[in-house]
Design a protein around this motif. Structure first.
Motif, PDB file in Angstrom:
ATOM      1  N   GLY A 137      28.111  41.979 -40.936  1.00  0.00           N
ATOM      2  CA  GLY A 137      28.665  42.724 -41.466  1.00  0.00           C
ATOM      3  C   GLY A 137      28.401  42.656 -43.071  1.00  0.00           C
ATOM      4  O   GLY A 137      28.503  43.548 -43.874  1.00  0.00           O
ATOM      5  N   ARG A 138      28.092  41.899 -43.657  1.00  0.00           N
ATOM      6  CA  ARG A 138      27.803  41.348 -44.691  1.00  0.00           C
ATOM      7  C   ARG A 138      26.045  41.518 -45.166  1.00  0.00           C
ATOM      8  O   ARG A 138      25.701  40.439 -45.886  1.00  0.00           O
ATOM      9  N   TYR A 139      25.397  42.562 -45.107  1.00  0.00           N
ATOM     10  CA  TYR A 139      24.411  42.717 -45.596  1.00  0.00           C
ATOM     11  C   TYR A 139      24.046  42.701 -46.484  1.00  0.00           C
ATOM     12  O   TYR A 139      22.278  43.113 -46.867  1.00  0.00           O
ATOM     13  N   ASN A 140      24.803  42.593 -47.509  1.00  0.00           N
ATOM     14  CA  ASN A 140      24.438  42.690 -49.104  1.00  0.00           C
ATOM     15  C   ASN A 140      23.713  41.466 -49.083  1.00  0.00           C
ATOM     16  O   ASN A 140      23.130  40.620 -50.122  1.00  0.00           O
ATOM     17  N   LEU A 141      24.425  40.445 -47.594  1.00  0.00           N
ATOM     18  CA  LEU A 141      23.566  39.308 -48.128  1.00  0.00           C
ATOM     19  C   LEU A 141      22.390  38.929 -47.288  1.00  0.00           C
ATOM     20  O   LEU A 141      21.890  37.728 -46.865  1.00  0.00           O
ATOM     21  N   CYS A 142      21.950  39.750 -47.078  1.00  0.00           N
ATOM     22  CA  CYS A 142      20.820  40.149 -45.724  1.00  0.00           C
ATOM     23  C   CYS A 142      19.550  39.153 -46.498  1.00  0.00           C
ATOM     24  O   CYS A 142      18.964  39.519 -47.599  1.00  0.00           O
ATOM     25  N   CYS A 148      20.714  49.292 -50.286  1.00  0.00           N
ATOM     26  CA  CYS A 148      20.703  48.128 -49.989  1.00  0.00           C
ATOM     27  C   CYS A 148      20.263  48.559 -48.850  1.00  0.00           C
ATOM     28  O   CYS A 148      20.080  48.496 -47.256  1.00  0.00           O
ATOM     29  N   TRP A 149      18.834  47.801 -48.377  1.00  0.00           N
ATOM     30  CA  TRP A 149      17.585  47.768 -47.306  1.00  0.00           C
ATOM     31  C   TRP A 149      18.098  46.896 -46.500  1.00  0.00           C
ATOM     32  O   TRP A 149      18.187  45.460 -47.338  1.00  0.00           O
ATOM     33  N   ARG A 150      18.206  46.597 -45.149  1.00  0.00           N
ATOM     34  CA  ARG A 150      18.256  45.481 -44.327  1.00  0.00           C
ATOM     35  C   ARG A 150      18.362  45.126 -43.167  1.00  0.00           C
ATOM     36  O   ARG A 150      17.505  46.219 -43.161  1.00  0.00           O
ATOM     37  N   ILE A 187      37.638  30.644 -57.884  1.00  0.00           N
ATOM     38  CA  ILE A 187      36.277  31.570 -58.477  1.00  0.00           C
ATOM     39  C   ILE A 187      35.739  32.188 -57.234  1.00  0.00           C
ATOM     40  O   ILE A 187      35.494  31.217 -55.997  1.00  0.00           O
ATOM     41  N   HIS A 188      35.789  33.842 -56.665  1.00  0.00           N
ATOM     42  CA  HIS A 188      34.820  34.181 -55.871  1.00  0.00           C
ATOM     43  C   HIS A 188      33.316  34.830 -56.508  1.00  0.00           C
ATOM     44  O   HIS A 188      33.811  35.884 -57.607  1.00  0.00           O
ATOM     45  N   ALA A 189      32.406  34.336 -55.933  1.00  0.00           N
ATOM     46  CA  ALA A 189      31.250  34.832 -56.315  1.00  0.00           C
ATOM     47  C   ALA A 189      31.216  36.666 -55.591  1.00  0.00           C
ATOM     48  O   ALA A 189      31.942  37.032 -54.686  1.00  0.00           O
ATOM     49  N   THR A 190      30.942  37.530 -56.266  1.00  0.00           N
ATOM     50  CA  THR A 190      30.888  38.516 -56.007  1.00  0.00           C
ATOM     51  C   THR A 190      29.320  39.662 -55.840  1.00  0.00           C
ATOM     52  O   THR A 190      29.101  39.039 -56.935  1.00  0.00           O
ATOM     53  N   LEU A 191      28.673  40.010 -54.664  1.00  0.00           N
ATOM     54  CA  LEU A 191      27.259  40.792 -54.822  1.00  0.00           C
ATOM     55  C   LEU A 191      27.260  41.893 -55.044  1.00  0.00           C
ATOM     56  O   LEU A 191      27.009  41.880 -53.198  1.00  0.00           O
ATOM     57  N   GLY A 192      27.090  43.215 -55.296  1.00  0.00           N
ATOM     58  CA  GLY A 192      26.736  44.308 -54.871  1.00  0.00           C
ATOM     59  C   GLY A 192      27.647  44.495 -53.540  1.00  0.00           C
ATOM     60  O   GLY A 192      29.398  44.230 -54.286  1.00  0.00           O
ATOM     61  N   TYR A 193      27.506  45.109 -52.460  1.00  0.00           N
ATOM     62  CA  TYR A 193      28.819  46.072 -51.806  1.00  0.00           C
ATOM     63  C   TYR A 193      28.315  45.669 -50.343  1.00  0.00           C
ATOM     64  O   TYR A 193      27.255  45.546 -50.343  1.00  0.00           O
ATOM     65  N   ALA A 194      29.179  46.109 -49.798  1.00  0.00           N
ATOM     66  CA  ALA A 194      28.875  46.049 -48.345  1.00  0.00           C
ATOM     67  C   ALA A 194      29.624  47.357 -47.163  1.00  0.00           C
ATOM     68  O   ALA A 194      30.946  46.956 -47.616  1.00  0.00           O
ATOM     69  N   ASN A 195      29.137  48.490 -46.791  1.00  0.00           N
ATOM     70  CA  ASN A 195      30.276  49.265 -46.109  1.00  0.00           C
ATOM     71  C   ASN A 195      31.229  50.113 -47.518  1.00  0.00           C
ATOM     72  O   ASN A 195      32.939  50.549 -46.829  1.00  0.00           O
ATOM     73  N   ASP A 196      31.226  49.636 -48.805  1.00  0.00           N
ATOM     74  CA  ASP A 196      32.384  50.272 -49.590  1.00  0.00           C
ATOM     75  C   ASP A 196      31.828  51.731 -50.418  1.00  0.00           C
ATOM     76  O   ASP A 196      32.759  51.989 -51.265  1.00  0.00           O
ATOM     77  N   LEU A 197      30.585  52.206 -50.643  1.00  0.00           N
ATOM     78  CA  LEU A 197      30.778  53.638 -50.844  1.00  0.00           C
ATOM     79  C   LEU A 197      30.883  54.540 -50.328  1.00  0.00           C
ATOM     80  O   LEU A 197      32.242  55.323 -50.965  1.00  0.00           O
ATOM     81  N   PRO A 198      31.360  54.960 -48.940  1.00  0.00           N
ATOM     82  CA  PRO A 198      32.339  55.849 -47.954  1.00  0.00           C
ATOM     83  C   PRO A 198      33.673  55.551 -49.132  1.00  0.00           C
ATOM     84  O   PRO A 198      34.696  56.369 -48.542  1.00  0.00           O
ATOM     85  N   ARG A 199      34.175  54.332 -49.256  1.00  0.00           N
ATOM     86  CA  ARG A 199      35.705  54.518 -49.072  1.00  0.00           C
ATOM     87  C   ARG A 199      35.451  55.071 -50.604  1.00  0.00           C
ATOM     88  O   ARG A 199      36.808  55.365 -50.427  1.00  0.00           O
ATOM     89  N   VAL A 200      34.710  54.209 -52.042  1.00  0.00           N
ATOM     90  CA  VAL A 200      34.578  55.184 -53.326  1.00  0.00           C
ATOM     91  C   VAL A 200      34.914  56.756 -52.759  1.00  0.00           C
ATOM     92  O   VAL A 200      36.124  57.466 -53.540  1.00  0.00           O
ATOM     93  N   ALA A 201      34.028  57.467 -52.087  1.00  0.00           N
ATOM     94  CA  ALA A 201      33.531  58.950 -51.721  1.00  0.00           C
ATOM     95  C   ALA A 201      35.117  58.977 -51.435  1.00  0.00           C
ATOM     96  O   ALA A 201      35.253  60.256 -51.710  1.00  0.00           O
ATOM     97  N   ALA A 202      35.608  58.543 -50.838  1.00  0.00           N
ATOM     98  CA  ALA A 202      37.180  59.344 -49.807  1.00  0.00           C
ATOM     99  C   ALA A 202      38.115  58.785 -51.154  1.00  0.00           C
ATOM    100  O   ALA A 202      39.227  59.896 -51.300  1.00  0.00           O
ATOM    101  N   MET A 203      38.654  57.560 -52.193  1.00  0.00           N
ATOM    102  CA  MET A 203      39.243  57.827 -53.194  1.00  0.00           C
ATOM    103  C   MET A 203      38.551  59.275 -54.251  1.00  0.00           C
ATOM    104  O   MET A 203      40.401  59.083 -54.061  1.00  0.00           O
ATOM    105  N   ILE A 204      37.817  59.324 -54.092  1.00  0.00           N
ATOM    106  CA  ILE A 204      37.723  59.873 -55.121  1.00  0.00           C
ATOM    107  C   ILE A 204      38.166  61.711 -54.634  1.00  0.00           C
ATOM    108  O   ILE A 204      38.471  61.950 -55.410  1.00  0.00           O
TER     109      ILE A 204
END
Ligand SMILES: [Zn+2]
Ligand SMILES: [Zn+2]
Length: 348
Positions: free
Chosen positions: A106-111, A94-96, A288-305
């Protein structure tokens, strides 16, 4: 691999267009995943806007595709202090603007000006890529270069589950076992939810079964499918349904397969407007909740792995060289078959 126009992607020899200015990073690409959005942009452009200079990136098409990648930093621009040549990274695409209300909250996925590496600026189906340093996500030693290229779609899955307020032990149904459905199901497992996977394609269903997921072919009327789901997950239905299909009947079926108080997360983009039975939502507090991409989630995924809680390797169903990528995009657009994630070995 450059996108020129709908139906026209090809390998070009070009210089990097983005300057290595202040706050920018240059990296040598290791692996890049093919995303459903890459395939979609070739069929019917959605995010790429021909003839329009992007306000954040300053680039306009043709553009190098590729936004799911791992790479090694080769150079950094002025003011970049927390990255150095040799660092292994993945990237949040995400460019923001970092100024609008969405960014500030903090919701830069909605920039308001948002853009994506590989759509709004040259991406990673290329030996070298440049992107803002704020996008860089350092790879822990336990995360291989191959798996590093999966962080981005896995973050989409994690964000979807967060949007639905997923909690350990809840009953979960995931509709569609393409790359995002697979990511949602795999991330859910590491959070303590075991998905029932609904998938029409027999080959993809077999992939989900090989991964240990219970599956169902959602053929038939939405209400009938929902009844089968309730039979499989038990009691009143699923607490969470994540729809990654974008299929027209899926939302109707999703509504019927959720238990009272259940949440539906819409991750796929429906091709046309869908009617929703609001009465079925009010009775009983389904949402119903819409979801678009992610925000600050990649480091969490890296930590889970890195912690050994998430094992996404099996998502990779094929590896191809960069030279075969344009043909592969057309093939996936015509018929993805049972492929989940095709990984391009960019670093030969
Ligand atoms: Zn993607
Ligand atoms: Zn913004």
């Amino acid at each position: 691999m450059r996108w020129h126009s709908a139906g026209d992607v090809r390998l070009d020899d070009v210089e990097l267009e983005l300057p290595l200015g202040p706050g920018m990073v240059e990296a040598e690409v290791a692996y890049t995943g093919i995303c459903g959005s890459d395939v979609a942009e070739v069929k019917a452009p959605f995010a790429i806007r021909p003839g329009r200079v992007h306000p954040l990136t300053g680039q306009e098409p043709p553009v190098t595709l590729g936004h799911e990648f791992s790479a090694v930093v080769t150079a950094v621009g002025e003011g970049v202090e927390d990255l150095a040549p040799g660092d292994r990274v993945s990237a949040d695409a995400c460019w923001r603007c970092n100024r609008c209300e969405a960014c500030v909250s903090g919701r830069y996925n909605l920039c308001r000006l948002s853009g994506s590496i590989g759509l709004s600026s040259d991406g990673a189906f290329a030996p070298l890529v440049r992107f803002p340093a704020y996008c860089a996500v350092p790879l822990p030693d336990q995360v291989s270069d191959e798996v590093g290229a999966l962080l981005e779609p896995l973050a989409v899955g994690l964000h979807a589950l967060d949007r639905g307020g997923a909690r350990a032990g809840e009953r979960l149904a995931v509709i569609g076992y393409g790359p995002i459905g697979a990511c949602a199901a795999l991330v859910a497992r590491s959070l303590g939810l075991e998905a029932l996977v609904l998938e029409r394609h027999a080959g993809r269903r077999a992939r989900a079964e090989a991964e240990g997921f219970a599956t169902l072919d959602p053929a038939g009327e939405p209400r009938e499918v929902a009844k089968q789901v309730r039979g499989l997950v038990g009691s009143g239905g699923a607490e969470i349904v994540v729809d990654c299909s974008g299929a027209v009947p899926a939302l109707e079926a999703a509504l019927e397969m959720t238990t009272r108080g259940g949440r539906i997360v819409v991750a796929g983009i429906p091709k046309k407007p869908l009617p929703v039975d609001a009465g079925r939502m009010v009775l009983y507090e389904r949402s119903i909740h819409a979801t678009l991409g992610y925000a600050n989630d990649l480091p969490r995924v890296a930590a889970m792995i890195a912690a050994g809680n998430l094992h996404p390797e099996s998502m990779i169903t094929r590896r191809i060289p960069l030279a075969e990528t344009p043909a592969e995009l057309f093939r996936l657009g015509a018929d993805p078959g049972d492929d989940v994630k095709v990984l391009v070995e960019v670093r030969a």
